[in-house]
Scaffold this motif. Structure first.
Motif, PDB file in Angstrom:
ATOM      1  N   ILE A  61       0.871  -1.179   0.000  1.00  0.00           N
ATOM      2  CA  ILE A  61       0.000   0.000   0.000  1.00  0.00           C
ATOM      3  C   ILE A  61       0.906   1.226   0.000  1.00  0.00           C
ATOM      4  N   THR A  63       1.226   5.366   0.124  1.00  0.00           N
ATOM      5  CA  THR A  63       0.493   6.566   0.528  1.00  0.00           C
ATOM      6  C   THR A  63       1.492   7.623   0.982  1.00  0.00           C
ATOM      7  N   VAL A 225      -4.348   4.362   6.010  1.00  0.00           N
ATOM      8  CA  VAL A 225      -4.608   3.325   5.018  1.00  0.00           C
ATOM      9  C   VAL A 225      -6.109   3.070   4.969  1.00  0.00           C
ATOM     10  N   HIS A 229      -8.138  -2.694   4.403  1.00  0.00           N
ATOM     11  CA  HIS A 229      -6.894  -3.411   4.664  1.00  0.00           C
ATOM     12  C   HIS A 229      -6.698  -3.737   6.141  1.00  0.00           C
ATOM     13  N   THR A 273     -10.563   5.702   6.694  1.00  0.00           N
ATOM     14  CA  THR A 273      -9.181   5.247   6.824  1.00  0.00           C
ATOM     15  C   THR A 273      -8.842   5.052   8.294  1.00  0.00           C
TER      16      THR A 273
END
Length: 412
Positions: A61, A63, A225, A229, A273
């Motif tokens: 992931i 970010t 995230v 996830h 998130t």
């Protein structure tokens, strides 16, 4: 020859000429016309192919994260006095226990001496009171004094014992206040702007700190995230540490490596998130508090992922597909299901098998059943399709031949 004969012969000659032209076209013209009307021979389309292969692929992931210190301590004065000495320079790194400030301690030292003197005085009074209690005890047994006088002497001695305890507490408080005039670093870190210079009057009630000490090693990187996830992150944390990297945008240095140290206890309902923090050793102080970094969290590694280059996957009206190469060097369209794409690689769950050749460049000229030819002018360092290793670069002659229509047609 008379004019009348000439006029008779001219139509005859014209008829003979027209018949000759017709006969000539009938004999030689028809094959040429048919040959011209015949479709040209099929030409191969130059493309670049790669082989679908099984290999380990990490699920990541990516970010944006922000660097945050684990601790940033505001150093403040705890007594009202004057700054006597500043032992460091702005921006200097200090170790735990190193002196930062020395404050004027003369008034506090005087208070300590006064408290110690009071203790000595009260101890002397207590000794006298205890003697009075012993004497009054003998006298009261012989009725020389009243019981009231004896009780008063006992109360005086008990009160002095309490006074001595108060004196000891006052001495301890004076020592503590005196220790506040020697301000040391509570941890290793880097100092910020010094707000109190030598001679500055400082008070315990001041809101502005004398200096802020920021911890640089280790350091945290915070990032968010998507909540989908979260189950994978929690499961991975039970199996071991989750790796996370932080790269400075535009920097040529390799990304810093760390591990996940914190997952927030709740999901942000507005953004969907969850906050995650990674801890980095930061031995070279590459990461700086307040900095934005490109963060990559590795969730897991799939050891048997079927992959093709991302450039092989095309998108059409029916969804995603690839041009697969058959044994006769023609292509067919195969719909594929892509699990994820990252680092130029697409992970395929259906549509192709390991060992299948797929087209990665030149798809714009392809159609189902089109004949292909492996392009000779591949970029240097590209791995060709199949099991053949990367060979030498083709010479100028072979490259020129591959670029000509005749060469393309001959490859059919």
């Amino acid at each position: 020859m008379s004019t009348k004969r000439i006029l008779i012969l001219l139509p005859l000659l014209a008829a003979i000429g027209a018949g000759g032209v017709w006969y000539t076209q009938k004999l030689g013209g028809e094959p040429q016309t048919a040959k011209a009307a015949a479709p040209p021979a099929s030409r191969s389309v130059p493309v670049v192919t790669r082989v679908a292969e099984v290999r380990p692929v990490a699920e990541r992931i990516g970010t944006i994260g922000s660097v945050q210190p684990i601790a940033a301590i505001a150093i403040k004065a705890r007594v009202d006095t004057v700054v006597e000495t500043v032992h460091f320079a702005e921006g200097q790194e200090v170790k735990a226990g190193e002196p930062l400030f020395t404050l004027d301690s003369r008034s506090l030292e005087a208070q300590l001496r006064q408290a110690e003197a009071n203790l000595e005085r009260d101890r002397a009074n207590l000794e006298k009171a205890k003697g009075d209690v012993r004497r009054y005890g003998e006298l009261v047994r012989t009725n020389a004094i009243s019981r009231t006088q004896y009780d008063a002497a006992v109360a005086t001695a008990d009160a002095l014992e309490g006074t001595i305890k108060a004196d000891l507490a006052a001495i301890e408080a004076a020592k503590v206040s005196l220790s506040f005039t020697r301000i040391t670093a509570p941890m290793a870190g880097r100092t910020g702007t010094v707000n109190a210079k030598t001679g500055t009057m400082v008070r315990a009630a001041d809101t502005a700190p004398l200096v802020t000490l920021t911890q640089l090693r280790p350091i945290n990187v915070s990032f968010n995230v998507p909540e989908r996830h979260l189950p994978t992150i929690r499961r991975a944390l039970t199996e071991g540490a989750l790796k996370v990297t932080a790269a400075i945008p535009g920097s040529s240095q390799p990304p810093a490596e760390g591990t996940v140290s914190f997952v927030d206890s709740q999901v942000d309902q507005q953004t969907g998130t969850i906050l995650v923090k990674g801890e980095f050793p930061n031995t070279d102080t590459r990461l700086w508090p307040g900095q934005f970094v490109d963060t990559v969290l590795t969730l897991r590694v799939d050891p048997t992922a079927l992959t093709v280059p991302d450039a092989a996957v095309q998108t059409g009206q029916q969804g995603r597909f690839v041009y697969a190469v058959k044994a006769d060097e023609t292509v067919e369209v195969r719909p594929v299901t892509v699990a994820r794409s990252q680092d130029g690689v697409a992970v395929i769950t259906s549509g192709v098998a390991a060992g299948d050749r797929v087209v990665v460049d030149g798809q714009s000229r392809l159609y189902p059943g089109a004949k292909i030819a492996e392009r000779a002018d591949k970029p240097a360092g590209d791995k060709p399709a199949g099991d053949k290793p990367v060979g030498d670069k083709p010479g100028d002659g072979s490259k020129k031949k591959a670029d000509t229509p005749a060469a393309s047609g001959g490859a059919s």
